[in-house]
Structure formats: C-alpha cells, structure tokens
Scaffold this motif. Structure first.
Motif, PDB file in Angstrom:
ATOM      1  N   ALA A 174      -6.541   4.647  -3.758  1.00 18.29           N
ATOM      2  CA  ALA A 174      -5.358   4.790  -4.617  1.00 18.29           C
ATOM      3  C   ALA A 174      -5.221   3.578  -5.533  1.00 18.29           C
ATOM      4  N   SER A 175      -4.681   3.806  -6.729  1.00 20.02           N
ATOM      5  CA  SER A 175      -4.470   2.707  -7.664  1.00 20.02           C
ATOM      6  C   SER A 175      -3.331   1.822  -7.162  1.00 20.02           C
ATOM      7  N   PRO A 176      -3.355   0.534  -7.503  1.00 15.35           N
ATOM      8  CA  PRO A 176      -2.282  -0.367  -7.058  1.00 15.35           C
ATOM      9  C   PRO A 176      -0.897   0.111  -7.486  1.00 15.35           C
ATOM     10  N   LEU A 177      -0.764   0.624  -8.710  1.00 17.23           N
ATOM     11  CA  LEU A 177       0.534   1.095  -9.168  1.00 17.23           C
ATOM     12  C   LEU A 177       0.991   2.309  -8.366  1.00 17.23           C
ATOM     13  N   ALA A 178       0.053   3.178  -8.008  1.00 20.03           N
ATOM     14  CA  ALA A 178       0.408   4.351  -7.200  1.00 20.03           C
ATOM     15  C   ALA A 178       0.868   3.924  -5.813  1.00 20.03           C
ATOM     16  N   VAL A 179       0.223   2.919  -5.238  1.00 19.13           N
ATOM     17  CA  VAL A 179       0.640   2.416  -3.921  1.00 19.13           C
ATOM     18  C   VAL A 179       2.042   1.814  -4.008  1.00 19.13           C
ATOM     19  N   ALA A 180       2.283   1.002  -5.030  1.00 19.81           N
ATOM     20  CA  ALA A 180       3.600   0.391  -5.195  1.00 19.81           C
ATOM     21  C   ALA A 180       4.675   1.451  -5.390  1.00 19.81           C
TER      22      ALA A 180
END
Length: 293
Positions: free
Chosen positions: A178-184
């Motif tokens: 998962a992309s960092p922004l999606a995780v956040a």
C-alpha cells in the motif's frame, strides 16, 4: 541528510511535540475517547479527498483488513490512552514515554518477526525501559489513600507506545504493497469508525469551549494529517532510520511548548529519566555502539 531534510525533520518534531500540548488543552473538556475520535475523524476528512485526488481510493478496499488493524493500534487506542494521560501528567512527561516507541518496535519485531538483536541493542532496550520505570516510579506512591493517577497515566503512555510498536511491525507485514498516503488515510478512517460509537456514548454533557475545539483541530490538521504526510515523505527521501531520529527531538519540543503555554515545570526527574530513555533508544537503534540499521 540535506539541509531541507533536516529542516523538515525539525518541523515534524515540532508538530508531534505540539500534539501533547493540544491533548492537555482538549482532554479535560472532551474526555479521552471523544477527543481521540474528533482527532481521527477530522484528520480522515482532510486526507480522504487528498487520496481521492491521486486516484488511490481503491487501495482502501484492497487493504482494508490491514488498515483496520493498523488503525486500531496506531491511532484509535494510543490516541485515547495519551489523551487519558493528558488529564494528569505534563506534556513533557508524556512525550518522554512516547519516545520509547522504537524500543517497543524492536521488541515486537524480535518476538513476532524473529528479527535478531545485537548485544548493544539489548543493552539499549534494558536502559530505555529502565528510564521509563524510573519515571513511573517517581509518580507512584505507596502511602494509604495516595493518588495514583500519575502512575497510571505513565503506564497508559507505555501501553500506547507498545501499540505503536505492534502497529509498525503490522504495517511492514500486512501493508507493504500500500502507498504511504493510503496507509495514513485508511488507518485514520478506520480509527474514526472504531471510535464513533464509544465517543458518542461518552460525549460530554457540556459542549467543549473554543480553546478545546481549537486544540482538537490542531491535533487533526497539524499533528495528524500534515504530520503523516511530512513523515512518509521524509521517510521516502532519507530512509526509515534517519526519519525515526525525529524521536529524539519530540520531547524537546513537547517540554518547550508545555513550559511556554502551560507553565509546566521541568523537573530533575524528567531530565534524568529522559536522558536515560534517549541513551537507550540510541543504542537500540544502532545509532551508537554499532552499525545503523
């Protein structure tokens, strides 16, 4: 790191240090769980449109199980625990205990993911946790009828950092794709869903005032939404080991903001315990006494 990266690292530490100030300002009027719910709810409302603008909303559906787990352990539970601690201990003391997150991360990685520990890092773990024990012991009283709220507040902070340690390893294991922004974004949204009903049940009878609402907005916009974006961007540029060095700076800012805005005292026990904790973190991360991870 380049000068720009160092500047962003300092800004991130200032933002996360301010979170302990904002919790002190908002927890008494909101209560721990409602404050945590408002924080993650507003943060997710800010992050979801950003994720949508990048066409990454589908990642929330693909990784929903991991996001639920990380949302609980990285936001919902620890934010509520730190808000509880803010009712009775200073911003500086909470931030010092928070600094043990890398220690818990290493312990969980060793137990769960079977990642090895060098002797110097084991020594760092022992020293770091000894520093926290010293801080908790300073708040404990064994006299009959004594007030133990400070002691339980320190333990709540320690439990919150344990949650952070588990969440960091869970992210590595279940959300690597998962992309960092999606995780956040997904973790904040999941935390908001989890806290909605408990927050509604414990919502204060009297509407919180302007200062408390301002603190909640600061927590959401600055210390959560913006801070996550900065952190993940910094991690992508300078690597996780350099990025995690923000841990050393957060207590300095938290103590500074607490002293300036809340007139919180800086005690000798806090300074001594904080120094012991930071030495332990440096050893556990391999920043001194061995190779850096």
């Amino acid at each position: 790191m380049k000068a720009f990266d160092i500047g962003e690292l300092v800004l991130l530490a200032a933002l996360w240090g301010a979170s302990f100030l904002f919790m002190r300002l908002g927890a008494h009027e909101f209560g721990p769980i409602p404050l945590a719910a408002v924080r993650v709810g507003l943060a997710s409302a800010m992050l979801v449109p950003l994720l949508a603008s990048r066409g990454q909303l589908g990642e929330l559906r693909r990784h929903w199980k991991g996001l639920l787990l990380v949302g609980a352990l990285n936001s919902a539970v620890p934010f509520a625990l730190f808000s509880f601690a803010a009712l009775s201990i200073t911003a500086g003391l909470s931030s010092i205990v928070n600094a043990t997150t890398p220690l818990w991360t290493a312990v969980v990685a060793f137990v769960w993911l079977r990642q090895g520990l060098t002797p110097s890092r084991v020594l760092g773990l022992v020293i770091g946790f000894a520093g926290v024990a010293f801080l908790a012991w300073d708040k404990a009283s064994f006299k009959p009828g004594a007030d133990h709220t400070g002691f339980w507040a320190v333990l709540a902070c320690a439990a919150a950092t344990l949650c952070y340690g588990i969440a960091a390893n869970a992210t590595k294991r279940y959300l690597t794709g998962a992309s960092p922004l999606a995780v956040a974004t997904g973790s904040q949204f999941a935390a908001a869903l989890m806290l909605a009903l408990p927050a509604a049940w414990q919502w204060p009878a009297a509407m919180p005032g302007a200062v408390a609402w301002g603190a909640a907005l600061g927590l959401a916009a600055l210390c959560t939404a913006l801070a996550y974006i900065l952190y993940f961007r910094l991690m992508s540029r300078v690597g996780p080991t350099n990025a995690v060095s923000v841990t050393f700076l957060i207590p300095l800012f938290a103590i500074l903001w607490g002293a300036i805005f809340l007139q919180e005292a800086i005690t000798a026990q806090m300074v001594a315990g904080g120094a012991v904790v930071l030495v332990g973190i440096a050893l556990a991360l391999g920043l001194v006494g061995g190779r850096r991870a």
